[in-house]
Design a protein around this motif. Structure first.
Motif, PDB file in Angstrom:
ATOM      1  N   ALA A   3       0.882  -1.169   0.000  1.00 39.57           N
ATOM      2  CA  ALA A   3       0.000   0.000   0.000  1.00 39.57           C
ATOM      3  C   ALA A   3       0.914   1.212   0.000  1.00 39.57           C
ATOM      4  N   VAL A   4       0.797   2.059  -1.028  1.00 36.06           N
ATOM      5  CA  VAL A   4       1.736   3.162  -1.229  1.00 36.06           C
ATOM      6  C   VAL A   4       0.979   4.481  -1.360  1.00 36.06           C
ATOM      7  N   LEU A   5       1.409   5.475  -0.589  1.00 40.33           N
ATOM      8  CA  LEU A   5       0.842   6.823  -0.663  1.00 40.33           C
ATOM      9  C   LEU A   5       1.962   7.802  -0.947  1.00 40.33           C
ATOM     10  N   ASP A   6       1.863   8.518  -2.044  1.00 45.67           N
ATOM     11  CA  ASP A   6       2.876   9.510  -2.432  1.00 45.67           C
ATOM     12  C   ASP A   6       4.289   8.931  -2.404  1.00 45.67           C
ATOM     13  N   GLY A   7       4.418   7.701  -2.889  1.00 45.21           N
ATOM     14  CA  GLY A   7       5.721   7.049  -2.978  1.00 45.21           C
ATOM     15  C   GLY A   7       6.215   6.422  -1.681  1.00 45.21           C
ATOM     16  N   VAL A   8       5.443   6.520  -0.624  1.00 42.72           N
ATOM     17  CA  VAL A   8       5.827   5.970   0.678  1.00 42.72           C
ATOM     18  C   VAL A   8       5.052   4.674   0.922  1.00 42.72           C
ATOM     19  N   VAL A   9       5.768   3.591   1.221  1.00 44.49           N
ATOM     20  CA  VAL A   9       5.128   2.312   1.519  1.00 44.49           C
ATOM     21  C   VAL A   9       4.545   2.372   2.929  1.00 44.49           C
ATOM     22  N   ILE A  10       3.237   2.202   3.022  1.00 42.46           N
ATOM     23  CA  ILE A  10       2.526   2.250   4.297  1.00 42.46           C
ATOM     24  C   ILE A  10       2.360   0.852   4.880  1.00 42.46           C
ATOM     25  N   ALA A  11       2.144  -0.134   4.006  1.00 43.25           N
ATOM     26  CA  ALA A  11       1.956  -1.521   4.435  1.00 43.25           C
ATOM     27  C   ALA A  11       2.510  -2.443   3.360  1.00 43.25           C
ATOM     28  N   ALA A  13       2.695  -6.886   2.589  1.00 48.06           N
ATOM     29  CA  ALA A  13       2.431  -8.264   3.002  1.00 48.06           C
ATOM     30  C   ALA A  13       2.285  -9.141   1.761  1.00 48.06           C
ATOM     31  N   ASP A  14       2.430 -10.442   1.952  1.00 43.68           N
ATOM     32  CA  ASP A  14       2.194 -11.388   0.865  1.00 43.68           C
ATOM     33  C   ASP A  14       0.710 -11.400   0.530  1.00 43.68           C
ATOM     34  N   ARG A  15       0.396 -11.583  -0.735  1.00 41.91           N
ATOM     35  CA  ARG A  15      -0.993 -11.583  -1.198  1.00 41.91           C
ATOM     36  C   ARG A  15      -1.849 -12.580  -0.405  1.00 41.91           C
ATOM     37  N   GLU A  16      -1.295 -13.747  -0.094  1.00 41.58           N
ATOM     38  CA  GLU A  16      -2.086 -14.765   0.615  1.00 41.58           C
ATOM     39  C   GLU A  16      -2.421 -14.370   2.057  1.00 41.58           C
ATOM     40  N   ASP A  17      -1.759 -13.327   2.574  1.00 36.36           N
ATOM     41  CA  ASP A  17      -2.050 -12.838   3.923  1.00 36.36           C
ATOM     42  C   ASP A  17      -3.118 -11.741   3.930  1.00 36.36           C
ATOM     43  N   LEU A  18      -3.497 -11.249   2.756  1.00 39.02           N
ATOM     44  CA  LEU A  18      -4.508 -10.205   2.628  1.00 39.02           C
ATOM     45  C   LEU A  18      -5.880 -10.815   2.354  1.00 39.02           C
ATOM     46  N   ILE A  19      -6.915 -10.016   2.588  1.00 41.42           N
ATOM     47  CA  ILE A  19      -8.273 -10.434   2.262  1.00 41.42           C
ATOM     48  C   ILE A  19      -8.885  -9.353   1.374  1.00 41.42           C
ATOM     49  N   ILE A  21     -12.181  -7.666  -0.011  1.00 40.70           N
ATOM     50  CA  ILE A  21     -13.600  -7.528   0.297  1.00 40.70           C
ATOM     51  C   ILE A  21     -14.140  -6.310  -0.437  1.00 40.70           C
ATOM     52  N   GLU A  22     -15.151  -6.529  -1.243  1.00 37.45           N
ATOM     53  CA  GLU A  22     -15.832  -5.449  -1.952  1.00 37.45           C
ATOM     54  C   GLU A  22     -14.868  -4.516  -2.691  1.00 37.45           C
ATOM     55  N   GLY A  23     -13.862  -5.093  -3.325  1.00 39.51           N
ATOM     56  CA  GLY A  23     -12.916  -4.310  -4.111  1.00 39.51           C
ATOM     57  C   GLY A  23     -11.791  -3.664  -3.328  1.00 39.51           C
ATOM     58  N   ASN A  24     -11.718  -3.929  -2.028  1.00 42.75           N
ATOM     59  CA  ASN A  24     -10.651  -3.374  -1.188  1.00 42.75           C
ATOM     60  C   ASN A  24      -9.775  -4.501  -0.640  1.00 42.75           C
ATOM     61  N   TRP A  25      -8.467  -4.271  -0.628  1.00 39.72           N
ATOM     62  CA  TRP A  25      -7.542  -5.211  -0.021  1.00 39.72           C
ATOM     63  C   TRP A  25      -7.373  -4.834   1.441  1.00 39.72           C
ATOM     64  N   TYR A  26      -7.556  -5.808   2.321  1.00 40.23           N
ATOM     65  CA  TYR A  26      -7.384  -5.611   3.756  1.00 40.23           C
ATOM     66  C   TYR A  26      -6.051  -6.228   4.176  1.00 40.23           C
ATOM     67  N   PHE A  27      -5.176  -5.392   4.733  1.00 37.83           N
ATOM     68  CA  PHE A  27      -3.846  -5.805   5.152  1.00 37.83           C
ATOM     69  C   PHE A  27      -3.850  -6.207   6.631  1.00 37.83           C
ATOM     70  N   PRO A  28      -3.112  -7.265   6.992  1.00 34.18           N
ATOM     71  CA  PRO A  28      -3.047  -7.638   8.402  1.00 34.18           C
ATOM     72  C   PRO A  28      -2.359  -6.532   9.214  1.00 34.18           C
ATOM     73  N   LYS A  95      -6.965   6.732  -2.859  1.00 33.29           N
ATOM     74  CA  LYS A  95      -5.772   7.565  -3.088  1.00 33.29           C
ATOM     75  C   LYS A  95      -4.496   6.836  -2.725  1.00 33.29           C
ATOM     76  N   VAL A  96      -4.627   5.729  -2.013  1.00 37.61           N
ATOM     77  CA  VAL A  96      -3.492   4.866  -1.678  1.00 37.61           C
ATOM     78  C   VAL A  96      -3.430   3.769  -2.737  1.00 37.61           C
ATOM     79  N   SER A  97      -2.301   3.653  -3.401  1.00 38.98           N
ATOM     80  CA  SER A  97      -2.137   2.655  -4.452  1.00 38.98           C
ATOM     81  C   SER A  97      -1.773   1.305  -3.835  1.00 38.98           C
ATOM     82  N   VAL A  98      -2.543   0.290  -4.176  1.00 35.21           N
ATOM     83  CA  VAL A  98      -2.217  -1.077  -3.752  1.00 35.21           C
ATOM     84  C   VAL A  98      -1.586  -1.768  -4.938  1.00 35.21           C
ATOM     85  N   GLN A  99      -0.333  -2.170  -4.754  1.00 36.25           N
ATOM     86  CA  GLN A  99       0.466  -2.728  -5.855  1.00 36.25           C
ATOM     87  C   GLN A  99       0.862  -4.163  -5.560  1.00 36.25           C
ATOM     88  N   ASP A 100       0.870  -4.966  -6.617  1.00 29.73           N
ATOM     89  CA  ASP A 100       1.285  -6.365  -6.501  1.00 29.73           C
ATOM     90  C   ASP A 100       2.781  -6.480  -6.367  1.00 29.73           C
TER      91      ASP A 100
END
Length: 100
Positions: A3-11, A13-19, A21-28, A95-100
């Motif tokens: 999860a990246v905001l203005d070039g700063v990594v906020i979170a 995790a491995d994809r299998e650790d996320l969930i 839901i309704e188009g949003n990735w939930y990070f542990p 506004k926070v980019s979630v990148q693979d």
């Protein structure tokens, strides 16, 4: 995933650790960088997830008020509907980019 905001990594995790839901990735919670989130009093209650906790993001110059949310206490049936336990997991504003 990141999860990246203005070039700063906020979170991160491995994809299998996320969930997803309704188009949003939930990070542990353990994947969120220390000091990145501050609780806000913004109220919201989802009819099937429960009461949300909103968070403002502020880290290394990247800032976004109410840019993240979580559901600390899930309503009965929410885990089954989502396909996994996401209590306390954090999702981010578009506004926070979630990148693979």
């Amino acid at each position: 995933m990141k999860a990246v905001l203005d070039g700063v990594v906020i979170a991160e995790a491995d994809r299998e650790d996320l969930i997803s839901i309704e188009g949003n990735w939930y990070f542990p919670p353990s994947s969120i960088r220390e000091g990145a989130l501050t609780k806000t009093p913004t109220p919201y209650t989802c009819p099937w997830k429960g009461a949300a906790q909103y968070w403002s993001i502020a880290l290394e110059g990247a800032e976004l008020t109410d840019g993240a949310w979580s559901y600390p206490d899930l309503l009965p049936g929410a885990v089954e509907k989502a396909g996994g336990d996401f209590a306390g997991f954090v999702a981010f504003d578009r506004k926070v980019s979630v990148q693979d």
